[in-house]
Design a protein around this motif. Sequence first.
Motif, mmCIF file in Angstrom:
data_model
loop_
_atom_site.group_PDB
_atom_site.id
_atom_site.type_symbol
_atom_site.label_atom_id
_atom_site.label_comp_id
_atom_site.label_asym_id
_atom_site.label_seq_id
_atom_site.Cartn_x
_atom_site.Cartn_y
_atom_site.Cartn_z
ATOM 1 N N TYR A 89 26.000 76.294 38.900
ATOM 2 C CA TYR A 89 25.056 76.826 39.895
ATOM 3 C C TYR A 89 25.627 78.130 40.479
ATOM 4 O O TYR A 89 26.217 78.124 41.554
ATOM 5 N N PRO A 90 25.428 79.263 39.770
ATOM 6 C CA PRO A 90 26.050 80.517 40.215
ATOM 7 C C PRO A 90 25.541 80.982 41.580
ATOM 8 O O PRO A 90 26.181 81.814 42.228
ATOM 9 N N GLN A 91 24.392 80.432 42.025
ATOM 10 C CA GLN A 91 23.853 80.871 43.326
ATOM 11 C C GLN A 91 24.603 80.282 44.519
ATOM 12 O O GLN A 91 24.372 80.686 45.656
ATOM 13 N N LEU A 92 25.524 79.326 44.258
ATOM 14 C CA LEU A 92 26.265 78.716 45.375
ATOM 15 C C LEU A 92 27.161 79.753 46.048
ATOM 16 O O LEU A 92 27.923 80.447 45.389
ATOM 17 N N THR A 93 27.059 79.826 47.383
ATOM 18 C CA THR A 93 27.852 80.817 48.109
ATOM 19 C C THR A 93 29.188 80.237 48.563
ATOM 20 O O THR A 93 30.052 80.970 49.014
#
Length: 401
Positions: free
Chosen positions: A86-90
């Motif tokens: 999940y590359p969108q995880l900050t």
Amino acid sequence: MEKIKMITPVVEMDGDEMTRILWKMIKDELILPFVDLKTEYYDLGLLHRNETKDQVTVDAALATKKYGVAVKCATITPNRQRMEEYPQLTEMWKSPNGTIRSILDGTVFRAPILIDAIRPVVRNWQKPITIARHAYGDVYKAVDMVTEEPGECTLTFRGESGQEKTICVQKVDGPAVWQGAHNLRKSIRSFARACFQFAIDTKQDLWFSTKDTIAKIYDGEFKKVFEEEYEAYRAKFEELGITYFYTLIDDAVARVIRSRGGFIWACKNYDGDVMSDMVSTAFGSLAMMTSVLVAPDGTTEYEAAHGTVTRHYYRYLQGEETSTNPMATIFAWTGALKKRGELDGLADLSAFADRLEAACLDTLNAGIMTKDLVGLVDDPAKVRAVNTREFLAEIRARLEA
Ligand code: NAP
Ligand code: MG
């Protein structure tokens, strides 16, 4: 047919992957057709936790404190691999269960769901054994070190008042390994209260074990706090005819194996970690383990003991039917509805939860099972393995009947 009414909402925490799919199926098939369901919904799915910077988890825990009863779906605790998935995880968000546990200051109780066809490895166990595990301190918050030369190690406590206390741990004549562990009286007290309250709520005996013959002061503190706290619950225990029983951990192990089950076994953090795996394995399967977090004020959060069943989810995404076992998640719902029914005086809501549990057990006892259970039964020839959808339909048919 008139639907069963509710007064106070149950806090609903949705989750991730296959269990999120199960969640919706269970609600649609087994709850919404029968109950005029009132929930306060929190989406603890990983991406929504990320969007809210995990505030949604905190909000859900606070709502649980407010209303008193929650039901939670399994959730992903992100690790390095999930950060890539999940590359969108900050951020690598913390375990929601850890966050909720620290806000509610609770103790986790785990108990297996038993059916006739799957007999425990320990043949005299006839009733479930519930493990209550203390979830703070001891070796889980200990510090360790290795030393290489002869010398002396001491333990010093420096009080804020300026008072100091020092003891010698050991004088050694060569290389050695050391550990410093602690616990908090407040945490031990909450643990004791949660255990006594849970014993009363479930009308089961409570066993507590430590090794206070060896750790006279450390484990002695646990024993003493339990004894002190018991005084406030003694009358209720006597009224219900249940007992509080303290014994040494090695004696407890022998007695547990020889027992018929049907009690709560409260364990220190490490003992609980080890013993809960032993007990759940001997009873059968993680997919049949229920789990409830109980706070000292009686607030409860129900869930399944297993995770999000990732491997099944990937198959589901490929369009395959999976045979994922929904039992523990259904029992999380029935646990929450039953508790809500008790608190609000809604006998028909509690009775519905009992009927739903009975329909699940009837289905399994009829030999209709998800694949994970087939390998555990004595006579697999008498069993029909079904996928999740078929399994839920069989339960629904029995519930309607
Ligand atoms: P898991 O989801 O419990 O699954 C491990 C394996 O156990 C599955 O692959 C499956 O075996 C079997 N299994 C578990 N539950 C099952 C069910 N209901 N029906 C059928 N089989 C079942 O553990 P995990 O794969 O280690 O963890 C997956 C994710 O769950 C992780 O992201 C973790 O962070 C999260 N997790 C959440 C919680 C929680 O929210 N309380 C607890 C633990 C883990 P087969 O594949 O062989 O069929
Ligand atoms: Mg463990």
